[in-house]
Scaffold this motif. Structure first.
Motif, short mmCIF file in Angstrom:
data_model
loop_
_atom_site.label_atom_id
_atom_site.label_comp_id
_atom_site.label_asym_id
_atom_site.label_seq_id
_atom_site.Cartn_x
_atom_site.Cartn_y
_atom_site.Cartn_z
N UNK A 334 47.31 54.32 51.62
CA UNK A 334 46.13 55.14 51.47
C UNK A 334 45.00 54.26 51.35
N UNK A 335 43.73 54.89 51.92
CA UNK A 335 42.40 54.14 51.64
C UNK A 335 42.20 53.57 50.51
N UNK A 336 42.25 54.40 49.57
CA UNK A 336 42.07 53.91 48.18
C UNK A 336 43.00 52.91 47.86
N UNK A 337 44.06 52.84 48.05
CA UNK A 337 44.93 51.64 48.06
C UNK A 337 44.52 50.30 48.77
N UNK A 338 44.35 50.31 49.97
CA UNK A 338 43.73 49.39 50.65
C UNK A 338 42.78 48.54 50.09
N UNK A 339 41.68 49.37 49.36
CA UNK A 339 40.54 48.81 48.78
C UNK A 339 41.15 47.85 47.52
N UNK A 340 42.35 48.15 47.05
CA UNK A 340 42.83 47.61 46.21
C UNK A 340 43.25 45.78 46.53
N UNK A 341 43.61 46.10 47.88
CA UNK A 341 44.13 44.61 48.45
C UNK A 341 43.03 43.94 49.01
N UNK A 342 41.89 44.66 49.13
CA UNK A 342 40.58 43.76 49.30
C UNK A 342 40.05 43.21 48.11
N UNK A 343 39.98 43.94 47.05
CA UNK A 343 39.79 43.28 45.74
C UNK A 343 40.41 42.12 45.38
N UNK A 344 41.70 41.91 45.44
CA UNK A 344 42.51 40.73 45.50
C UNK A 344 41.84 39.51 46.13
N UNK A 345 41.08 39.60 47.52
CA UNK A 345 40.09 38.59 47.98
C UNK A 345 38.92 38.43 47.83
N UNK A 346 38.47 39.42 46.93
CA UNK A 346 36.87 39.44 46.74
C UNK A 346 36.73 39.33 45.03
N UNK A 347 36.46 40.44 44.77
CA UNK A 347 35.86 40.44 43.10
C UNK A 347 36.88 40.15 42.26
N UNK A 348 38.16 40.61 42.33
CA UNK A 348 39.16 40.17 41.35
C UNK A 348 39.42 38.58 41.55
N UNK A 349 39.46 38.04 42.80
CA UNK A 349 39.73 36.66 42.97
C UNK A 349 38.54 35.87 42.17
N UNK A 350 37.38 36.39 42.31
CA UNK A 350 35.96 35.80 41.96
C UNK A 350 36.27 35.45 40.34
N UNK A 351 36.59 36.74 39.61
CA UNK A 351 36.64 36.98 38.15
C UNK A 351 38.02 35.86 37.92
N UNK A 352 38.98 35.81 38.54
CA UNK A 352 40.21 35.04 38.02
C UNK A 352 39.89 33.46 38.06
N UNK A 353 39.03 33.24 39.00
CA UNK A 353 38.90 31.57 39.28
C UNK A 353 37.52 31.26 38.53
N UNK A 354 36.79 32.31 38.14
CA UNK A 354 35.44 31.74 37.23
C UNK A 354 34.43 31.60 38.18
N UNK A 355 34.38 32.12 39.29
CA UNK A 355 33.25 32.12 40.43
C UNK A 355 32.10 32.99 39.93
N UNK A 356 31.20 32.54 39.69
CA UNK A 356 30.04 33.33 38.84
C UNK A 356 28.90 34.00 39.86
N UNK A 357 28.46 34.85 39.39
CA UNK A 357 27.22 35.64 40.13
C UNK A 357 27.70 36.16 41.29
N UNK A 358 28.83 36.71 41.49
CA UNK A 358 29.36 37.15 42.56
C UNK A 358 29.37 38.76 42.74
N UNK A 359 29.18 39.04 43.86
CA UNK A 359 29.07 40.78 44.17
C UNK A 359 28.00 41.24 44.86
N UNK A 360 28.00 42.43 45.06
CA UNK A 360 26.89 43.32 45.86
C UNK A 360 25.96 43.75 44.82
N UNK A 361 25.16 43.06 44.11
CA UNK A 361 24.24 43.61 43.19
C UNK A 361 22.99 42.68 43.02
N UNK A 362 21.85 43.14 42.38
CA UNK A 362 20.74 42.31 42.31
C UNK A 362 21.00 41.23 41.45
N UNK A 363 20.57 40.07 41.87
CA UNK A 363 20.87 38.91 40.90
C UNK A 363 21.98 38.03 41.45
#
Lengths: 407, 407
Positions: A334-363
């Protein structure tokens, strides 16, 4: 713990007409390496470079949670794999090959890191071999690569005892030097099945990490009950030393094999102690259960492992491909499930590794990828060329190719 | 059983300086759609078109052993998958979608078949939905596609009762018509878990096949013991009707789940009766064991299954990617093992489906692919653009793109 890229002042940039994953059309303004604003119809200020997104899908820069830049043969003549099937066969083979091949960890890590950047990865955690044969040679090569790309690639280096920690006297001293010389994270490897003494091995690892105030990322290939035993010992030490939120367990195959009750008890401890799991989603091996991890509050993120080295012919610096393989491994359709897989190599990975100031938001740091795709799921399965990659506010790739300055 | 492409006379061609998978450098001469000779330093005859291979790796045209051209949304706007998890959810969803979407099986199958050709596939087996809603509409569309591409693509059509055979009265009559109208193979689907009566379902299927003298290719998703039971009933009928060498069992997940002794007994019967197995090598499901199949003499070959349809977002017309996924699924890392995965989408698939005159030898149909890769394993993992694709002696793609005539 993260090594933030330097903020070299960059010219202001306005990217118009891009789509977020929810389908909304926005512009993105970037100044001094940061996202200044994201929204519809942003004003076009004088002196700002304009970039027409032409309706492309906007994604955050990708995060590679686990690779081995120092080992790769990327861009070299094909390495013919004739290696035996055991973990120790692969370790011995690699050490022999490294000694005889003239492998240059600096040049190789730079070639692969650039390929990652060009494919949209702007943050990356790499494990670097430290052993009594190679000493700190690989670390020096990868530190040089990090320095070369410091303005655009946010790289964490894990000092990794690939040949084991206890079996070769002097390895602990080398790890100690590596942590002083610039490694961000302490690595470890199969305390029972490689080191033969899980208690002693984990005590040395946690002792080193505590002394250097560095986080830990352990390779745990140990299967089933022995893996569960080692994992339990590890969690005891996280609790005792107050290292909550500072430990990653890579692979954790055992969590794919245990009876549900035993598995869930471990997942609950992992969640309590904020110990994250990394999976490469191997299709031939058991893996920790993605959806159960999410339900239990365990962070599960993704990475390649090695790429075209003496261990494996596989792997790609394209994290969209890794996200697709993760989605396939977990049977997601499902499309909503594929988004979870993308999170694994983007926002979730950033949080787990401690990469700061990550994401699509001002700042946030301006790490952006544009692709021609209808939706996020489409981007994962089609893996289209990167129309634009911006890293720390700088354009590092366009139409799948890097600008002259990076070559 | 195979539908051989017509042999329209084509001009003679000499491809120089290509490498075989053993590394030897050869030339290939082609005349009248056939390989005339392969060897070092072939003479350059006057009037023969010359093609400089420039050291590229020479591969035989690829074989797609199992796809569903008629269902695909290839090239269309992304289909957002919000489908439930059960097999019946997917079947019901697709039937609803087909009725409401205006899906054109002719146009869609042609678009995907062209993409296969451009990526180097010159022989292809496609399952085409036959049911009491769609009637023979999908078959008519795919027959038109086969006719359009008859000079270059060797296509087998399986008449496939996607909505079940027994549950909807009149399906058997439609399959009967389909076999008379040009379908090459009779399909079937889960005689126990979809049809609810494995004996009755298999009897209808084998009765139809016998009457039309057509081979059978059955989708068997049934897991574990129930799958083994159905497979046993199927093998009884192959033996009783003398259909050795004329039956393929697609998926056969059950063979990945059974205790070794029971599994091996079935594999031995499969080998004796020359019943072949098709796997898509799904990473989230059990699969028949590749190396044990080889040891027991069971033919195991590969395919995509559906590509970007209402069932699945995955799949690609690039059979090098499928070969890579097969190799990954079976945990293959050595170069000689990766070659086994390539065989699954080339020589083994051709043998299993009955595509004749296949391979890189004098007299075979001139179906060739050139890629820039050091070795066969390199080609699988790098999946480079196709430098040249020749199908039945005609150039159908160059540098990853098709010549005008095919667009």
């Amino acid at each position: 713990m993260t090594t933030t890229a330097q903020h070299r002042p960059t010219s202001a940039l306005l990217i118009t007409d891009v789509r977020l994953r929810d389908g909304s059309q926005v512009d993105v303004s970037i100044a001094d390496g940061r996202i200044a604003a994201i929204g519809a119809g942003l004003p076009r200020e004088p002196g700002v470079t304009l970039e027409d997104g032409a309706g492309a899908l906007l994604l955050p820069g990708f995060v590679e949670g686990h690779t081995h830049l120092d080992k790769t043969n990327w861009g070299m003549r094909w390495y013919r794999n004739e290696v035996g099937p055991k973990l120790t066969d692969r370790i011995e083979n690699e050490r022999r090959w490294r000694a005889g091949s003239g492998h240059d960890a600096g040049a190789q890590s730079l070639a692969l890191a650039r390929a990652f950047l060009q494919a949209g990865t702007t943050r990356l955690r790499t494990h670097v071999d430290i052993d009594t044969d190679a000493g700190l040679r690989h670390l020096e090569g990868v530190l040089a690569t990090r320095d070369t790309l410091r303005d655009v690639l946010d790289m964490q280096i894990v000092a990794f005892p690939q040949s084991g920690l206890l079996g070769r006297a002097g390895t602990d001293a080398l790890l100690d030097c590596a942590l002083s010389a610039g490694a961000d994270v302490l690595g470890a490897l199969d305390p029972a099945l490689i080191d033969g003494d899980p208690v002693a091995s984990l005590d040395v690892t946690f002792g080193l990490a505590e002394r250097h105030h560095k986080p830990i990322d352990i390779h745990l290939h140990e299967p089933g009950e022995i893996g569960a035993f080692t994992l339990g010992l590890l969690l005891d030490r996280v609790a005792a030393l107050g290292m909550q939120g500072q430990v990653v367990v890579s692979h954790a195959f055992c969590l794919g094999a245990l009876p549900e009750r035993e598995r869930d008890a471990l997942l609950e401890r992992l969640a309590d102690l904020r110990v994250a799991l990394l999976t490469t989603a191997p299709s031939s091996t058991l893996v920790p259960p993605l959806k159960t991890c999410l339900e239990k509050g365990v962070t599960l993120f993704g990475g390649n492992d090695g790429i075209r080295d003496t261990w494996t012919p596989y792997g790609s610096p394209d994290m969209l491909e890794r996200a697709m393989l993760i989605a396939m491994r977990y049977g997601l359709r499902r499309d909503d499930d594929l988004a979870l897989a993308f999170d694994c190599v983007s926002s979730t990975a950033a949080r787990a590794c401690g990469f700061t100031d990550y994401g699509l938001h001002a700042g946030a740091r301006a790490d952006l990828v544009l692709v021609d795709a209808d939706t996020l799921a489409h981007a994962l399965v089609a893996r289209p060329p990167r129309k634009l990659v911006v890293a720390n506010g700088q354009t590092v790739a366009r139409h799948g190719a890097a600008p002259e300055s990076l070559n």
